[in-house]
Design a protein around this motif. Structure first.
Motif, PDB file in Angstrom:
ATOM      1  N   ARG A 172       0.861  -1.179   0.000  1.00 30.60           N
ATOM      2  CA  ARG A 172       0.000   0.000   0.000  1.00 30.60           C
ATOM      3  C   ARG A 172       0.900   1.233   0.000  1.00 30.60           C
ATOM      4  NH1 ARG A 172      -5.306   0.496   1.663  1.00 30.60           N
ATOM      5  NH2 ARG A 172      -5.226  -1.540   2.691  1.00 30.60           N
ATOM      6  N   TRP A 200      -1.928  -2.997  -3.998  1.00 25.74           N
ATOM      7  CA  TRP A 200      -1.790  -4.206  -4.832  1.00 25.74           C
ATOM      8  C   TRP A 200      -1.607  -5.399  -3.929  1.00 25.74           C
ATOM      9  CZ3 TRP A 200       2.258  -7.789  -5.625  1.00 25.74           C
ATOM     10  CH2 TRP A 200       2.061  -8.675  -6.692  1.00 25.74           C
ATOM     11  N   ARG A 205      -4.433 -11.223  -5.709  1.00 21.23           N
ATOM     12  CA  ARG A 205      -5.323 -10.670  -6.745  1.00 21.23           C
ATOM     13  C   ARG A 205      -4.440  -9.878  -7.715  1.00 21.23           C
ATOM     14  NH1 ARG A 205      -8.481  -6.835  -5.497  1.00 21.23           N
ATOM     15  NH2 ARG A 205      -7.621  -6.253  -3.461  1.00 21.23           N
ATOM     16  N   ASP A 232      -5.340  -6.935 -10.424  1.00 20.74           N
ATOM     17  CA  ASP A 232      -6.043  -5.720 -10.003  1.00 20.74           C
ATOM     18  C   ASP A 232      -5.115  -4.785  -9.233  1.00 20.74           C
ATOM     19  OD1 ASP A 232      -8.290  -6.858 -11.091  1.00 20.74           O
ATOM     20  OD2 ASP A 232      -9.166  -7.451  -9.164  1.00 20.74           O
ATOM     21  N   LEU A 233      -5.286  -3.497  -9.464  1.00 22.23           N
ATOM     22  CA  LEU A 233      -4.580  -2.461  -8.721  1.00 22.23           C
ATOM     23  C   LEU A 233      -5.600  -1.406  -8.306  1.00 22.23           C
ATOM     24  CD1 LEU A 233      -1.937  -1.008  -7.790  1.00 22.23           C
ATOM     25  CD2 LEU A 233      -1.881   0.062 -10.065  1.00 22.23           C
ATOM     26  N   GLU A 234      -5.720  -1.177  -7.013  1.00 17.97           N
ATOM     27  CA  GLU A 234      -6.635  -0.144  -6.528  1.00 17.97           C
ATOM     28  C   GLU A 234      -5.939   1.216  -6.544  1.00 17.97           C
ATOM     29  OE1 GLU A 234      -8.457  -0.955  -2.792  1.00 17.97           O
ATOM     30  OE2 GLU A 234      -9.297  -2.886  -3.435  1.00 17.97           O
ATOM     31  N   THR A 268      -6.804   5.254  -5.693  1.00 18.91           N
ATOM     32  CA  THR A 268      -7.749   6.160  -5.045  1.00 18.91           C
ATOM     33  C   THR A 268      -7.204   7.584  -5.027  1.00 18.91           C
ATOM     34  OG1 THR A 268      -8.391   4.330  -3.572  1.00 18.91           O
ATOM     35  CG2 THR A 268      -9.175   6.530  -3.002  1.00 18.91           C
ATOM     36  N   THR A 292     -12.571   5.023  -5.134  1.00 19.98           N
ATOM     37  CA  THR A 292     -11.526   4.084  -5.522  1.00 19.98           C
ATOM     38  C   THR A 292     -11.835   3.484  -6.890  1.00 19.98           C
ATOM     39  OG1 THR A 292     -10.972   3.525  -3.241  1.00 19.98           O
ATOM     40  CG2 THR A 292     -10.389   1.907  -4.929  1.00 19.98           C
ATOM     41  N   ARG A 293     -10.830   3.445  -7.730  1.00 18.52           N
ATOM     42  CA  ARG A 293     -10.937   2.785  -9.036  1.00 18.52           C
ATOM     43  C   ARG A 293     -10.106   1.517  -9.009  1.00 18.52           C
ATOM     44  NH1 ARG A 293      -8.318   6.716 -13.005  1.00 18.52           N
ATOM     45  NH2 ARG A 293      -8.769   4.993 -14.438  1.00 18.52           N
ATOM     46  N   THR A 294     -10.654   0.435  -9.562  1.00 22.74           N
ATOM     47  CA  THR A 294      -9.882  -0.793  -9.705  1.00 22.74           C
ATOM     48  C   THR A 294      -9.373  -0.881 -11.126  1.00 22.74           C
ATOM     49  OG1 THR A 294     -11.163  -1.956  -8.012  1.00 22.74           O
ATOM     50  CG2 THR A 294      -9.911  -3.308  -9.562  1.00 22.74           C
ATOM     51  N   ARG A 313      -7.485  -2.820 -13.991  1.00 21.93           N
ATOM     52  CA  ARG A 313      -7.304  -4.245 -14.276  1.00 21.93           C
ATOM     53  C   ARG A 313      -6.334  -4.432 -15.429  1.00 21.93           C
ATOM     54  NH1 ARG A 313     -12.277  -7.912 -13.430  1.00 21.93           N
ATOM     55  NH2 ARG A 313     -11.499  -7.415 -11.354  1.00 21.93           N
TER      56      ARG A 313
END
Length: 374
Positions: free
Chosen positions: A264, A274, A278, A281-283, A285, A291-293, A295
């Motif tokens: 983080r 990250w 998963r 995917d990368l969050e 914000t 928050t946008r994911t 991909r």
């Protein structure tokens, strides 16, 4: 045309050697043709036979292999070193002195002095040297790095990395587990246990994604396992140049977690998250926004990957990215071309940084939690 790969270590019963072989083959850049797969001649020969290596290119020692392969007109283009930690430096030096590029598993060495000597030899020979910090090969880790570099989260304030496993929660090193036995043995692993095995990955990921230069660490290393000589749990604070802070928790005694790597990053204008479990995917914000994911393979994500979105890429593919880029470096070296400068590939210098991190963390913990400069 495929490059010719040799391997030292990684024989029958080894884990990481098989991973290296799969990764090397995945994109068709490498063909394994030679090896010194074990210090036990019988196991080395059997391992070579199982892998389809002709008998004359199965060696009883890495020294014999380096000498013989350097003398062959069809000798190997690079060697992969997948031995226990204490052998990384002597093996690497033997092949560098023979004029053969090196792909080495982490950590680079067991002492800072050995790591510095290896850095010097790489500089003297001019040979490619690649350190397999696996997680730098994930597409969305590279996307995170690109977002930070582009200023999308503003000035980095804090980075936190968590890398947890549970495979040493019981004293498996005393029950015949070969992987546990050498990783908990100071003579083979060096001064760090968990911190050398997975802590170096956490440290490398923090610096790779943020681009920050670490300046000091404060560490509390613990061996919770009965009669265990090396740490199996580490809690570490980091200071970076420019005032950013960091935290690392690595543990191999965390029940219920198999390979929980997470990073983080908090910046003045946004944050990133990250999670290796998963990986696509990368969050992201931005401050004050949802928050946008992001991909892998999706709209607005430009980091290259092998497969279309929705077809998962994972650990082996990340490892293979390093081998593919290593192939590019070796080909450039063989052709005399100017080396590429835009490849985010870990090198011997990253290995030295990892050794300084391990050594400083061990010293900090031994001195009851003091700040130690890097």
């Amino acid at each position: 045309m495929s490059l010719k790969l040799g391997m030292v270590g990684g024989g029958k019963g080894a884990f990481i050697g098989g991973v290296h072989r799969i990764a090397a083959r995945l994109d068709g850049h490498w063909n394994l043709v030679a090896g010194a797969f074990s210090s036990d001649p019988e196991r080395a020969a059997q391992s070579a036979a199982d892998l389809g290596i002709v008998a004359e290119r199965s060696y009883d020692s890495f020294a014999a292999m380096a000498k013989a392969e350097a003398a062959r007109p069809d000798g190997i283009d690079a060697v992969a070193i997948v031995t226990p930690n204490h052998l990384h430096v002597p093996v690497a030096m033997a092949f560098l002195r023979a004029g053969i590029p090196v792909i080495c598993d982490k950590p680079l060495a067991t002492t800072v002095e050995d790591a510095e000597a290896l850095v010097k030899l790489v500089a003297e020979t001019g040979l490619p040297f690649i350190l397999t910090q696996t997680y730098t090969g994930y597409p969305m880790v590279r996307e995170a790095r690109a977002l930070v570099a582009a200023g999308k989260i503003g000035r980095v304030r804090h980075v936190q990395v968590e890398y947890l496993q549970d495979w040493l929660a019981m004293p498996v090193e005393s029950s015949g587990n070969k992987q546990a036995a050498w990783r908990t043995d100071p003579a083979q692993s060096g001064p760090g246990g968990c911190i050398a095995d997975i802590g170096t990955h956490a440290f490398n990921l923090a610096t790779f994604v943020t681009g920050l230069v670490p300046s000091a660490v404060l560490a509390d290393l613990t061996a919770f396992g009965p009669d265990r000589a090396l740490d199996d749990n580490a809690a570490i604070l980091l200071r970076f140049g420019g005032g950013a802070k960091g935290m690392i928790w690595t543990s191999q005694v965390a029940p219920g977690v198999k390979n929980g790597l997470r990073i983080r990053v908090a910046g003045a204008a946004g944050g990133l998250l990250w999670d290796q479990e998963r990986p696509d995917d990368l969050e992201f914000t931005p401050v004050g926004k949802p928050t946008r994911t992001l991909r892998r393979g999706g709209d607005g994500v430009f980091t290259p990957s092998r497969l279309p979105a929705g077809h998962p890429e994972g650990y082996l593919e990340a490892f293979a990215t390093l081998y593919a880029e290593a192939a590019g470096q070796v080909r450039e070296f063989r052709s005399g071309a100017k080396p590429s400068i835009d490849i985010a590939l870990p090198t011997v210098s990253d290995g030295l940084a990892g050794m300084r991190f391990i050594t400083a963390a061990v010293r900090s913990s031994e001195e009851d939690g003091i700040w130690v400069g890097l």
